[in-house]
Design a protein around this motif. Structure first.
Motif, PDB file in Angstrom:
ATOM      1  N   LEU A 124       3.598 -31.625 -68.773  1.00  0.00           N
ATOM      2  CA  LEU A 124       3.208 -30.398 -69.442  1.00  0.00           C
ATOM      3  C   LEU A 124       4.125 -29.262 -69.024  1.00  0.00           C
ATOM      4  CD1 LEU A 124      -0.622 -30.801 -68.829  1.00  0.00           C
ATOM      5  CD2 LEU A 124       0.620 -31.378 -70.905  1.00  0.00           C
ATOM      6  N   GLN A 125       4.458 -28.402 -70.000  1.00  0.00           N
ATOM      7  CA  GLN A 125       5.353 -27.283 -69.722  1.00  0.00           C
ATOM      8  C   GLN A 125       4.628 -25.969 -69.968  1.00  0.00           C
ATOM      9  OE1 GLN A 125       8.804 -26.944 -72.239  1.00  0.00           O
ATOM     10  NE2 GLN A 125       9.964 -26.013 -70.581  1.00  0.00           N
ATOM     11  N   ALA A 126       4.697 -25.079 -68.983  1.00  0.00           N
ATOM     12  CA  ALA A 126       4.081 -23.758 -69.102  1.00  0.00           C
ATOM     13  C   ALA A 126       5.016 -22.827 -69.871  1.00  0.00           C
ATOM     14  CB  ALA A 126       3.801 -23.188 -67.711  1.00  0.00           C
ATOM     15  N   GLU A 127       4.544 -21.633 -70.164  1.00  0.00           N
ATOM     16  CA  GLU A 127       5.365 -20.660 -70.883  1.00  0.00           C
ATOM     17  C   GLU A 127       6.584 -20.227 -70.079  1.00  0.00           C
ATOM     18  OE1 GLU A 127       2.892 -17.428 -72.054  1.00  0.00           O
ATOM     19  OE2 GLU A 127       1.699 -18.675 -73.411  1.00  0.00           O
ATOM     20  N   ASP A 128       6.479 -20.263 -68.746  1.00  0.00           N
ATOM     21  CA  ASP A 128       7.615 -19.878 -67.900  1.00  0.00           C
ATOM     22  C   ASP A 128       8.557 -21.059 -67.633  1.00  0.00           C
ATOM     23  OD1 ASP A 128       5.986 -21.328 -66.245  1.00  0.00           O
ATOM     24  OD2 ASP A 128       5.890 -19.838 -64.649  1.00  0.00           O
ATOM     25  N   LYS A 129       8.490 -22.111 -68.456  1.00  0.00           N
ATOM     26  CA  LYS A 129       9.352 -23.311 -68.411  1.00  0.00           C
ATOM     27  C   LYS A 129       9.101 -24.204 -67.208  1.00  0.00           C
ATOM     28  CE  LYS A 129      11.587 -21.949 -72.051  1.00  0.00           C
ATOM     29  NZ  LYS A 129      11.127 -22.401 -73.327  1.00  0.00           N
ATOM     30  N   ARG A 130       8.055 -23.932 -66.441  1.00  0.00           N
ATOM     31  CA  ARG A 130       7.694 -24.784 -65.308  1.00  0.00           C
ATOM     32  C   ARG A 130       7.047 -26.046 -65.851  1.00  0.00           C
ATOM     33  NH1 ARG A 130       2.824 -24.213 -62.542  1.00  0.00           N
ATOM     34  NH2 ARG A 130       2.551 -22.434 -63.901  1.00  0.00           N
ATOM     35  N   ILE A 131       7.418 -27.202 -65.300  1.00  0.00           N
ATOM     36  CA  ILE A 131       6.894 -28.481 -65.760  1.00  0.00           C
ATOM     37  C   ILE A 131       6.016 -29.087 -64.667  1.00  0.00           C
ATOM     38  CG2 ILE A 131       7.495 -30.833 -66.451  1.00  0.00           C
ATOM     39  CD1 ILE A 131      10.077 -29.712 -67.622  1.00  0.00           C
ATOM     40  N   ILE A 132       4.824 -29.537 -65.056  1.00  0.00           N
ATOM     41  CA  ILE A 132       3.948 -30.246 -64.125  1.00  0.00           C
ATOM     42  C   ILE A 132       3.604 -31.600 -64.723  1.00  0.00           C
ATOM     43  CG2 ILE A 132       2.990 -28.103 -63.209  1.00  0.00           C
ATOM     44  CD1 ILE A 132       0.377 -28.944 -64.633  1.00  0.00           C
TER      45      ILE A 132
END
Length: 168
Positions: A124-132
């Motif tokens: 999953l990718q957040a709006e700040d381009k961080r991927i978890i």
């Protein structure tokens, strides 16, 4: 048909067992190096390599099991994912609802997620381009919830145009 799903994903006991077994195999290799069953090395390189192998074994077990908190996974009808860390689980019928206090973070499903009948690896990718990465094994949720989350993720992958790793 709505794909909206809400699930509380518990930490998988099966995953801890698999990580523990892998760590024990690696540790036994380190012990095999020390007692001379594996390789023929002089004294100092033998102890250095065995120490490194044992350290990596324990570090791998610690790193693989340190984030063991339940999360609430909400998938909206539009294909948005919302993750909230559950501090202390209590049913929604309780008065203060401890697991619904925060809104969580919104994510989008990436195209390189793995959806199989016995394992879901949701990237999953957040709006700040961080991927978890969220691992969901069958012992993390009930059978019906596993199926509902799997169907929702497959629908999003086919119709919702999941993002690639670059966020496009």
């Amino acid at each position: 048909m709505s794909i909206a799903v809400s699930a509380i994903v518990q930490p998988s006991r099966l995953l801890v067992v698999m990580i523990g077994a892998m760590s024990l195999v690696v540790a036994s290799i380190g012990i095999g190096v020390v007692i001379g069953l594996i390789g023929v090395l002089p004294f100092m390189p033998k102890w250095i390599s065995a120490s490194a192998i044992l350290f990596l074994s324990f570090f791998g077990f610690y790193h693989g099991t340190k984030r063991r908190k339940p999360i609430q996974l909400d998938i909206s009808g539009a294909g948005q994912f919302r993750l909230t860390e559950v501090a202390s689980f209590a049913p929604c019928s309780t008065r203060n609802r401890p697991h619904v206090i925060t809104n969580g973070e919104e994510f989008k499903l990436l195209g390189d997620s793995t959806l199989s009948p016995h394992l879901m690896v949701l990237r999953l990718q957040a709006e700040d381009k961080r991927i978890i990465t969220v691992l969901i094994l069958p012992d993390s949720v009930s059978r019906d919830t596993f199926r509902a989350v799997s169907v929702a993720c497959r629908w999003i992958a086919m119709n919702g145009k999941p993002l690639n790793a670059n966020g496009e």
